[in-house]
Motif scaffolding. Sequence first.
Motif, short mmCIF file in Angstrom:
data_model
loop_
_atom_site.label_atom_id
_atom_site.label_comp_id
_atom_site.label_asym_id
_atom_site.label_seq_id
_atom_site.Cartn_x
_atom_site.Cartn_y
_atom_site.Cartn_z
N ILE A 1 70.11 -26.15 25.01
CA ILE A 1 68.74 -26.65 24.75
C ILE A 1 68.38 -26.45 23.27
CG2 ILE A 1 66.29 -26.34 25.33
CD1 ILE A 1 67.25 -25.18 28.05
N LEU B 1 70.63 -25.75 20.82
CA LEU B 1 71.76 -26.02 19.93
C LEU B 1 71.43 -26.88 18.71
CD1 LEU B 1 74.87 -25.80 19.44
CD2 LEU B 1 75.12 -27.78 20.92
N PRO B 2 70.76 -28.07 18.89
CA PRO B 2 70.50 -28.89 17.69
C PRO B 2 69.57 -28.23 16.68
CG PRO B 2 69.71 -29.99 19.70
CD PRO B 2 70.36 -28.73 20.14
N PHE B 3 68.64 -27.39 17.13
CA PHE B 3 67.78 -26.67 16.17
C PHE B 3 68.65 -25.78 15.28
CE2 PHE B 3 64.56 -27.51 19.44
CZ PHE B 3 63.47 -27.86 18.67
N VAL C 1 72.07 -26.04 14.77
CA VAL C 1 73.11 -26.75 14.03
C VAL C 1 72.55 -27.61 12.90
CG1 VAL C 1 74.76 -28.65 14.31
CG2 VAL C 1 74.80 -26.75 15.90
N PHE C 2 71.43 -28.29 13.16
CA PHE C 2 70.89 -29.20 12.14
C PHE C 2 69.91 -28.52 11.20
CE2 PHE C 2 71.63 -32.42 15.68
CZ PHE C 2 72.91 -32.72 15.22
N ARG D 1 81.35 -25.16 8.19
CA ARG D 1 82.03 -25.96 9.23
C ARG D 1 82.74 -25.06 10.23
NH1 ARG D 1 84.08 -30.11 4.71
NH2 ARG D 1 82.07 -31.11 4.46
N TYR E 1 80.26 -23.86 12.70
CA TYR E 1 79.98 -24.85 13.75
C TYR E 1 81.09 -24.82 14.81
CZ TYR E 1 76.57 -27.04 10.61
OH TYR E 1 75.51 -27.29 9.80
N PHE F 1 61.66 -26.77 10.36
CA PHE F 1 61.53 -28.19 10.66
C PHE F 1 60.19 -28.82 10.24
CE2 PHE F 1 65.06 -26.94 13.28
CZ PHE F 1 65.90 -28.03 13.22
N ILE G 1 64.33 -28.45 6.29
CA ILE G 1 65.29 -29.52 6.58
C ILE G 1 65.13 -30.70 5.60
CG2 ILE G 1 63.84 -30.68 8.31
CD1 ILE G 1 66.42 -30.98 9.98
N ASP G 2 63.92 -30.85 5.04
CA ASP G 2 63.68 -31.94 4.10
C ASP G 2 64.55 -31.85 2.85
OD1 ASP G 2 61.31 -31.07 5.65
OD2 ASP G 2 60.49 -32.96 4.93
N PHE H 1 67.63 -30.35 2.43
CA PHE H 1 68.92 -29.85 2.87
C PHE H 1 69.97 -29.90 1.76
CE2 PHE H 1 72.32 -30.29 6.17
CZ PHE H 1 71.98 -29.16 6.85
N GLU I 1 81.64 -33.72 -0.38
CA GLU I 1 81.82 -33.71 1.08
C GLU I 1 82.83 -34.75 1.55
OE1 GLU I 1 78.42 -32.13 3.50
OE2 GLU I 1 77.34 -33.44 2.13
#
Lengths: 65, 612
Positions: B93, B95-97, B99-100, B272, B275, B428, B505-506, B508, B522
Motif C-alpha cells: 500500500i 510502496l509507491p510513497f 519508492v517515488f 537502484r 530498490y 509530496f 518530489i517537485d 527530484f 542516467e
Amino acid sequence: MEYWISYLYLFIVGGIIFTIPFIIAFKKKSISLKNPYDRWLVFAVLAVMILYAVIQGVWTYLVVY
Amino acid sequence: MDLFGRVLMIQTTVLDIVIIVAYFVGILAFGAYFMRYTKTTRDFFFGGQRFSWWLIGMSSVATTIGSYSFIKYAAAGYRYGFSSSMTYLNDWIILPFFVFGWLPIIYFKRIISIPEYFEKRFDRKSRIAALGIMLIYMLGYVGINFYTLGVALQPLLGINLYYIVIFVAVISAIYMHAGGQTSVIMTDLLQGFLLIICGFTLFYLGINHLGGFEKFLDGLPLTHKLPLANFNHPPKFNFAGIFWQDGVVNTVGFYFINQGVLMRFMSAKSHRESYKALFFVLLVLMPVAAIAAANAGWLGKAMVFYGMLPENTDPQHIFVAVTNLVTKPGLFGLILAALSAALMSTIDTLITAISALFVNDIWRPFVVKDREDRYYLKVAKWSALAISAIGVCLVPIFAAEQSIYVAHGKFIATVIPSLVVVILLSVFWKRFTPAAAFWTLVIGFIATAVVSYFPQAVQPIAHGVSPEGDYKYMRALFGLIVSLFLAVGITCFTKPKEDIDGLVIDSFYKAKEYFKGGKPNEVPGKTAKVIGQLKDITGVIVSHKILETMKANVGDLIYVTDARWYFGGLHSFHSKICGTHQHDDHIIYFNNENFENANIKENQKLKIEKVL
C-alpha cells in the motif's frame, strides 16, 4: 459475500492510497515512462500490487468455494 | 507449575542449552570481527554505503522478524489462523510513497537522520518535535523486543525474565559497540538465514507430526484458512483496525520513520540497489517471513483439534509448545537460537539507529559541536551501550499488557500517526509549511495520545468495530484524520519555506545533482570486469573501452567492488572517473586510500559500474 468485504476494502481503499503517489510523481515529472529505468520501476511497483491482489483473491476463492 | 510448563522443563536438555550458548558466543565473535570495517561515523551508521541488494534484503528480513514476531504472530496464528500473516503482506500500500518519494530524496540528499530532514525541509522546532516522537517510538520498540524474548525463554530456562533480557542486551551491545552497522548487517544476514531455515524446518516437522498437509488443513476451521481477518470483529483482531494501524501507520513507521530500516537501505551501494533490495523483501522475503513467524500458531491450532496439545494452552506460549512437541533435543535448542537471532537482529538495528539519532541530532548539533569524526564515533559506540540499558528498563511497561500483539499495536497506533502525516506531506506537498508541520506533530501526537482516555471519540470512524476493545487499532485512523486536518488547515494560513530544492518530489532532479556534484548521467550502462592498480591520483582512471561499456563520462560517479559476488560489496568503494588511459583496456587506476578503505589488493579482479 462477508468473506470478500475485507478483500475488497483492502484493494479499493488500499488501491486509492497506492495510486496517490503515482499521480503526484507523474504530475510533478519526477518520473517519466520515457526513462527506461523509471519505466522498470513503475512496472515493478505495479507488479507487486497486482501479484498480491491475485494471490489473496485466489486464496480467498479456494477457501470459500 | 502447570502442564504446559512441565512439558517444557522436561524437554529442555543440556544439549539445547549448549547450542543456545554456543550460538550467542558465535554471533558475538562474528559481529566483533567486522570492527575492522568501521573507521568513520559513516561506516558506523551506514556501513560505508557499499552493499549489494541481496545482502541488504536478507538482513532486512532478520530486522523485520523481531523476537516479538515469533511470539506475537504465532499467538495470532493460533487464535485467528492464516490472516495473522496479513500484516506481512500489506506493505505494498505504501510502496509507491517510499519508492517515488522518500527513499530517493534521502539517499540523494545524503540525509543522515530523519530529524535532520525535518530541519532542512522545515525548521529546527520541527526537528526537535520529530526527534521526540521518534525516540519514544524506537525506544518502545527496543523495550517490546527485549520483553518478548524474556517471555519466550523464561519458561524454558526457569530463570528470572530480567536476567535473560540483561544477558541478551549485553551480547548485542558488545558487538554493536565494536562494529556498528557493518556488524549489524553481517550478523543479520547470518541470522536471517537461520531464522527462515528454522521457521520452515519447524513447519515441515509440524506437518509431518500431524500426518500430512491435508490433515493439517482439515484441523483448521474455515475462518482460520482465510488470508484476511473478519472486517470488523473481534475488537482485538479485525481487518479494518489492522488495515489502518498496521497497513498504513505501522508500514509508514517501519519504512519511513524507523531510522534503522532507513539506514539499512542507505547502506546499499546505489539507490537502484536499494530498490532491488526492497522488491526482494516485498515479493519474496515478506511472504517467506510470514510463514516462518506464524506457522507454529497454525500448527498449534490443528494440534489442539487432534488432541496433541491441551485446549487451554496459552497462545503466548504456543510457539515454544509446538517447537517442543515436534523437535528433538539439539534441534529444539537451534530453533530457540533462531528465536534469539530474531531478537538480536532487530534490537541491534534499533540500537544502532537510536545511537545515530543521539549523535547526529542531539550530541553533534547541541552538546559538543565541530569535533573530529573520531570523537563522534566514540560517542556513538558508548551511546549504543547506554541505549541497551534504557531498553531493558522499559520492559516492565510492556509486561503490564496481557497480549503482545495488542500491546504492540496499541503502542504504534498511539505514538506515530501525526509523524506519518507530516512525513508524507513533507515529501509530496511542496506548499506544506514549517508552522503546519510543527503544530501537526505536537497537537496530532497529543490528540492521539489523549483519545486513549476518551475512546468514544473514535466511534464515528470505527467501521463498526465494537467499543469493547477501546478502539486500540482504530485510534490510528483517528490520529491520521486529526493530523491531516491540522496539516492542511494550518498550511492554508501560513507561509511555506522557499529554499527546499531536492527535498520534495517537485525538485527530484536537484537531489540527484546534489548527490553527484554535477549533472546526473542516467544512460543505462553495463558492469565491467577490471584489474585494479595503484597510482597517486584523485579518483579513478579507466580505459575508453570501459568508459563505453558503462556508458559513462569523465566526472561520473562509479562503484568498484571485489569481483567475488558473495562478498556482497563488503570490499568496495565509490569514486569519480577523473580521466582515461590508453593502456590495457581492463586496467583501472586508483589511489592507496581507496585500496585501504575497500580492503582490496593490487591486481585483484574487480567489477566497476556507473552509479550516476
